[in-house]
Scaffold this motif. Structure first.
Motif, mmCIF file in Angstrom:
data_model
loop_
_atom_site.group_PDB
_atom_site.id
_atom_site.type_symbol
_atom_site.label_atom_id
_atom_site.label_comp_id
_atom_site.label_asym_id
_atom_site.label_seq_id
_atom_site.Cartn_x
_atom_site.Cartn_y
_atom_site.Cartn_z
ATOM 1 N N LEU A 49 0.829 -1.210 0.000
ATOM 2 C CA LEU A 49 0.000 0.000 0.000
ATOM 3 C C LEU A 49 0.866 1.263 0.000
ATOM 4 C CD1 LEU A 49 -2.878 -0.968 2.484
ATOM 5 C CD2 LEU A 49 -2.964 -0.838 -0.018
ATOM 6 N N ILE A 50 1.969 1.231 0.726
ATOM 7 C CA ILE A 50 2.870 2.387 0.756
ATOM 8 C C ILE A 50 3.490 2.622 -0.624
ATOM 9 C CG2 ILE A 50 5.079 3.232 1.656
ATOM 10 C CD1 ILE A 50 4.300 1.945 4.350
ATOM 11 N N VAL A 51 3.907 1.544 -1.280
ATOM 12 C CA VAL A 51 4.469 1.673 -2.634
ATOM 13 C C VAL A 51 3.406 2.206 -3.595
ATOM 14 C CG1 VAL A 51 5.403 0.382 -4.600
ATOM 15 C CG2 VAL A 51 6.251 -0.083 -2.294
ATOM 16 N N ALA A 52 2.164 1.703 -3.473
ATOM 17 C CA ALA A 52 1.066 2.208 -4.309
ATOM 18 C C ALA A 52 0.843 3.699 -4.058
ATOM 19 C CB ALA A 52 -0.215 1.428 -4.020
ATOM 20 N N CYS A 53 0.973 4.115 -2.815
ATOM 21 C CA CYS A 53 0.847 5.528 -2.456
ATOM 22 C C CYS A 53 1.927 6.367 -3.141
ATOM 23 C CB CYS A 53 0.929 5.686 -0.941
ATOM 24 S SG CYS A 53 1.208 7.375 -0.362
ATOM 25 N N ILE A 54 3.164 5.922 -3.060
ATOM 26 C CA ILE A 54 4.281 6.665 -3.655
ATOM 27 C C ILE A 54 4.106 6.792 -5.165
ATOM 28 C CG2 ILE A 54 6.767 6.619 -4.098
ATOM 29 C CD1 ILE A 54 7.023 5.170 -1.335
ATOM 30 N N LEU A 55 3.806 5.670 -5.820
ATOM 31 C CA LEU A 55 3.638 5.681 -7.271
ATOM 32 C C LEU A 55 2.402 6.489 -7.679
ATOM 33 C CD1 LEU A 55 4.537 1.964 -8.121
ATOM 34 C CD2 LEU A 55 5.997 3.995 -8.298
ATOM 35 N N GLY A 56 1.305 6.314 -6.927
ATOM 36 C CA GLY A 56 0.059 7.002 -7.253
ATOM 37 C C GLY A 56 0.172 8.508 -7.096
ATOM 38 N N ARG A 57 0.778 8.957 -6.000
ATOM 39 C CA ARG A 57 0.939 10.397 -5.794
ATOM 40 C C ARG A 57 1.851 11.000 -6.864
ATOM 41 N NH1 ARG A 57 -0.444 13.241 -1.460
ATOM 42 N NH2 ARG A 57 1.432 14.515 -1.689
#
Length: 202
Positions: A49-57
């Motif tokens: 979820l943290i990686v998805a957050c970084i990529l998504g932002r």
């Protein structure tokens, strides 16, 4: 109220919530013992979820980076939800909470992030409605605030990207990764008795 003022308030409130969150993080533990499969799986889900957050932002910042005041962006991720930067932050907050090995703390962190950003978004919407009028009110009625609606997707053939803004957003999002070593440090301090466990969550 100007957008700059709203964003400043958001940052101040966010810093206060983060400081409170670090304290809760330090004195909370999972009901699942460290090293067990369930505990580790929750932690790894949090990292995803943290990686998805970084990529998504970072992806969202390609469209909006530094243009929120100057332009009304409604393409790419902004065509399916009005606040993709905040949406991905919710995922990151959930991932941070899960580094304790607790789904419940992940949900609590995501809920707190939603509460903080929801208050700010209401102010932002008023400012943008005053600036862009009927076209923005139509956007409000058509596009969900936080939950994406993929059927609305539309893009533009070219983007004007501002690398400093994108890199700044990427760097800011990397802060979420600090939860991984921080959780391990607090877990070690709890195991050695240097800090107490005041709360255990599933």
């Amino acid at each position: 109220m100007k957008i700059h003022t709203v964003q400043t308030i958001r940052k101040i409130v966010l810093y206060i919530v983060v400081a409170l969150g670090v304290f809760v993080f330090a004195v909370t533990a999972s009901v699942y013992p460290s090293g067990r499969t369930v505990h580790e799986m929750i932690e790894w889900l949090g990292i995803v979820l943290i990686v998805a957050c970084i990529l998504g932002r970072t992806w969202a910042s390609l469209y909006i980076g530094g243009r929120k005041i100057e332009e009304f962006v409604q393409t790419g991720p902004y065509s399916v939800m009005r606040n993709p930067l905040y949406f991905f932050s919710f995922l990151g907050a959930a991932g941070v909470g899960m580094q304790v090995g607790s789904i419940a703390l992940g949900l609590i962190c995501a809920g707190l992030a939603w509460l903080v950003f929801h208050v700010v978004v209401l102010q932002e919407e008023q400012v943008l409605a005053g600036r862009y009028g009927a076209s923005y009110r139509d956007y409000l009625a058509r596009v969900p605030r936080f939950l994406p609606k993929p059927s609305l997707w539309h893009d533009e053939p070219t983007l004007t990207i501002r690398p400093p803004r994108v890199l700044m957003t990427f760097a800011d999002a990397l802060v979420f990764l600090l939860a991984v070593p921080l959780a391990e440090l607090f877990e070690h301090l709890q195991d050695t008795g240097l800090i107490p466990v005041l709360l255990r969550l599933p």
